[in-house]
Design a protein around this motif. Structure first.
Motif, short mmCIF file in Angstrom:
data_model
loop_
_atom_site.label_atom_id
_atom_site.label_comp_id
_atom_site.label_asym_id
_atom_site.label_seq_id
_atom_site.Cartn_x
_atom_site.Cartn_y
_atom_site.Cartn_z
N VAL A 70 2.99 -39.86 -2.03
CA VAL A 70 2.68 -38.45 -2.30
C VAL A 70 1.25 -38.31 -2.80
CG1 VAL A 70 3.26 -36.44 -3.73
CG2 VAL A 70 5.09 -37.83 -2.73
N ASP A 71 0.86 -39.17 -3.75
CA ASP A 71 -0.50 -39.13 -4.28
C ASP A 71 -1.54 -39.32 -3.18
OD1 ASP A 71 0.20 -38.68 -6.92
OD2 ASP A 71 0.13 -40.79 -7.49
N GLY A 73 -1.25 -38.40 -0.13
CA GLY A 73 -1.16 -37.35 0.88
C GLY A 73 -0.47 -37.78 2.16
N ARG A 74 0.21 -38.92 2.12
CA ARG A 74 0.90 -39.39 3.33
C ARG A 74 2.23 -38.67 3.53
NH1 ARG A 74 0.16 -45.90 3.07
NH2 ARG A 74 0.83 -45.78 5.25
N ILE A 75 2.81 -38.19 2.45
CA ILE A 75 3.99 -37.34 2.49
C ILE A 75 3.82 -36.29 1.41
CG2 ILE A 75 5.55 -39.11 3.40
CD1 ILE A 75 6.61 -39.52 0.61
N ALA A 76 4.61 -35.23 1.49
CA ALA A 76 4.63 -34.19 0.46
C ALA A 76 6.07 -33.99 -0.01
CB ALA A 76 4.06 -32.88 0.99
N LEU A 77 6.22 -33.52 -1.23
CA LEU A 77 7.55 -33.37 -1.78
C LEU A 77 8.41 -32.40 -0.99
CD1 LEU A 77 6.69 -33.27 -5.60
CD2 LEU A 77 7.76 -35.16 -4.33
N ASP A 78 7.78 -31.38 -0.41
CA ASP A 78 8.57 -30.40 0.35
C ASP A 78 8.65 -30.72 1.84
OD1 ASP A 78 5.96 -29.83 0.99
OD2 ASP A 78 6.04 -27.70 0.46
N ASP A 79 8.18 -31.89 2.25
CA ASP A 79 8.30 -32.30 3.65
C ASP A 79 9.76 -32.55 4.01
OD1 ASP A 79 5.65 -32.25 4.40
OD2 ASP A 79 5.31 -34.39 4.06
N PRO A 80 10.22 -32.06 5.15
CA PRO A 80 11.54 -32.47 5.65
C PRO A 80 11.53 -33.95 5.99
CG PRO A 80 10.80 -30.45 6.73
CD PRO A 80 9.62 -31.00 5.99
N VAL A 81 12.55 -34.67 5.54
CA VAL A 81 12.57 -36.11 5.79
C VAL A 81 12.86 -36.44 7.25
CG1 VAL A 81 13.23 -36.65 3.42
CG2 VAL A 81 15.01 -36.35 5.18
N GLY A 82 13.33 -35.47 8.02
CA GLY A 82 13.64 -35.70 9.42
C GLY A 82 12.46 -36.17 10.23
N LYS A 83 11.24 -35.94 9.74
CA LYS A 83 10.04 -36.41 10.43
C LYS A 83 10.04 -37.93 10.53
CE LYS A 83 4.97 -36.19 10.21
NZ LYS A 83 3.80 -35.62 9.47
N TRP A 84 10.54 -38.60 9.48
CA TRP A 84 10.56 -40.06 9.45
C TRP A 84 11.98 -40.61 9.55
CZ3 TRP A 84 7.98 -36.99 5.81
CH2 TRP A 84 6.60 -36.92 6.00
N LEU A 85 12.95 -39.81 9.16
CA LEU A 85 14.36 -40.20 9.24
C LEU A 85 15.04 -39.23 10.22
CD1 LEU A 85 15.12 -40.63 5.40
CD2 LEU A 85 14.21 -42.35 6.99
N PRO A 86 14.78 -39.39 11.52
CA PRO A 86 15.32 -38.42 12.49
C PRO A 86 16.84 -38.36 12.48
CG PRO A 86 14.41 -40.35 13.60
CD PRO A 86 13.97 -40.43 12.18
#
Length: 379
Positions: A70-71, A73-86
């Protein structure tokens, strides 16, 4: 006056524990005691540097690894995890927690990174009244849930995720605190985002910078002489469940973010001091603040009482919000493990308390020896 060694030795003498290491750090002053045997079969004595299966006090460490991403900027807290965990991109939810597993509706919103960190993804262990519902039975039979303390029996992450995708959520994302599963999903998320294994990422980014030389998902051959035996309570006394050359002597196919690490008291102290230092250059102060503050609603805390005693949940660990017992200082962060471990830090006082034993827990309610240790540390 009862000292720390007396607290530990009493439970060794009465046969409750084979051995234990207790550590209480107040600023730069560190009190450490070891009592009993590291391995009854080998007759080895417990020592400050004995290595333990730390079970669920793995969770805060893995949450810190997520916050590094998160720090950056590779992911954000409000990102849907489906992007990486389809496998979790279009989850279905049982219509009510008591519904049959085929009585489902679509999730009203995606599962986010923060849902995993706060254990509110919709998967996990529920309150006692829901332990017998069909969805929980499916969890109980699936891989890591069934073999949480037997890491060599769990499927590799991709296979594990495919099986998980077949289990409907018990609650809508963000609706309820459900224990444990979110941390295993965090481990898979880290690997998918970085393209590296969870053991490799945590070793490079956390263990090496903090000189946590004895922490990892398996014990190397050079460390097996300091690795403790793991016991359960049987009718005839302590019974060996896993020896030093057992399941943690080789790397598992599924490195569990919920409870797969081995470590020592001093290694976990190094991690705690990093958090007390506002991240120590590894994490941003804002990430530490988010990790160590409660994110649950009063209703979610109440429903999670089986696991949380006067506590809320931050990222990867509990946060004390009430003075239920003398050791419950508001803001105290950390967690306990099913192999008889506990580790907490209190930002307001700079105190760190760590107790490592080798005894399998039989209930989410913490045993007398743990409470006596906390009582000592609070005095």
């Amino acid at each position: 006056m009862t000292g720390l060694r007396d607290v530990l030795q009493g439970y060794v003498d009465d046969g409750t524990l084979a051995g234990a290491v207790g550590l209480v750090a107040r600023g730069d002053h560190v009190e450490v005691e070891a009592a009993g045997s590291a391995d009854l079969e080998r007759g080895t004595e417990m020592a400050r540097d004995s290595i333990f299966r730390i079970a669920s006090i793995t969770k805060p460490i893995v949450a810190a690894a997520v916050m590094m991403l998160v720090d950056e900027g590779r992911i954000a807290l409000d990102d849907p995890v489906g992007k990486w965990l389809p496998e979790l991109a279009s989850p279905m939810v049982v219509r009510t927690p008591q519904s049959q597993i085929d009585d489902v509706v679509p999730a009203v919103r995606p599962i986010t990174v923060e849902d995993l960190l706060t254990s509110r993804s919709g998967h996990g262990w529920p309150p006692p009244e829901l332990m017998t519902v069909p969805q929980v039975a499916m969890l109980a039979e699936q891989g890591q849930q069934k073999y949480g303390r037997d890491p060599q029996y769990v499927s590799p992450p991709d296979e594990w995720m495919a099986a998980y995708a077949e289990i409907p959520l018990l609650y809508q994302p963000g609706e309820a605190f459900l224990y444990n599963t979110g941390s295993d999903l965090q481990g898979v998320l880290i690997a998918r985002v970085t393209g590296r294994t969870l053991p490799d990422f945590t070793a490079e980014r956390i263990f090496e910078p903090l000189a946590m030389e004895d922490t990892g998902f398996a014990v190397p051959a050079a460390g097996l002489g300091r690795f403790t035996g793991y016991y359960g309570s049987g009718p005839g006394g302590l019974e060996l469940l896993d020896g030093p050359d057992g399941q943690w002597s080789t790397m598992p196919a599924f490195p569990s973010g919920a409870g797969g690490l081995v470590s020592t008291a001093d290694d976990w102290l190094a991690f705690a001091r990093m958090l007390l230092a506002g991240g120590g250059g590894l994490l941003s102060p804002e990430s530490v603040r988010l990790m160590t503050n409660d994110h649950l609603t009063p209703a979610q805390r109440h429903a999670g009482t089986l696991y949380l005693e006067g506590q809320g949940w931050g990222y990867g660990g509990s946060v004390d919000v009430e003075r239920v017992d003398p050791w419950n200082v508001p803001g105290r962060y950390g967690w306990v493990g099913g192999t008889g471990t506990a580790a907490h830090l209190t930002p307001s006082t700079g105190t760190v308390t760590i107790m490592l034993t080798q005894l399998a827990a039989t209930s989410p309610v913490q045993p007398r020896q743990m409470r006596d240790f906390w009582q000592y540390a609070a005095a």
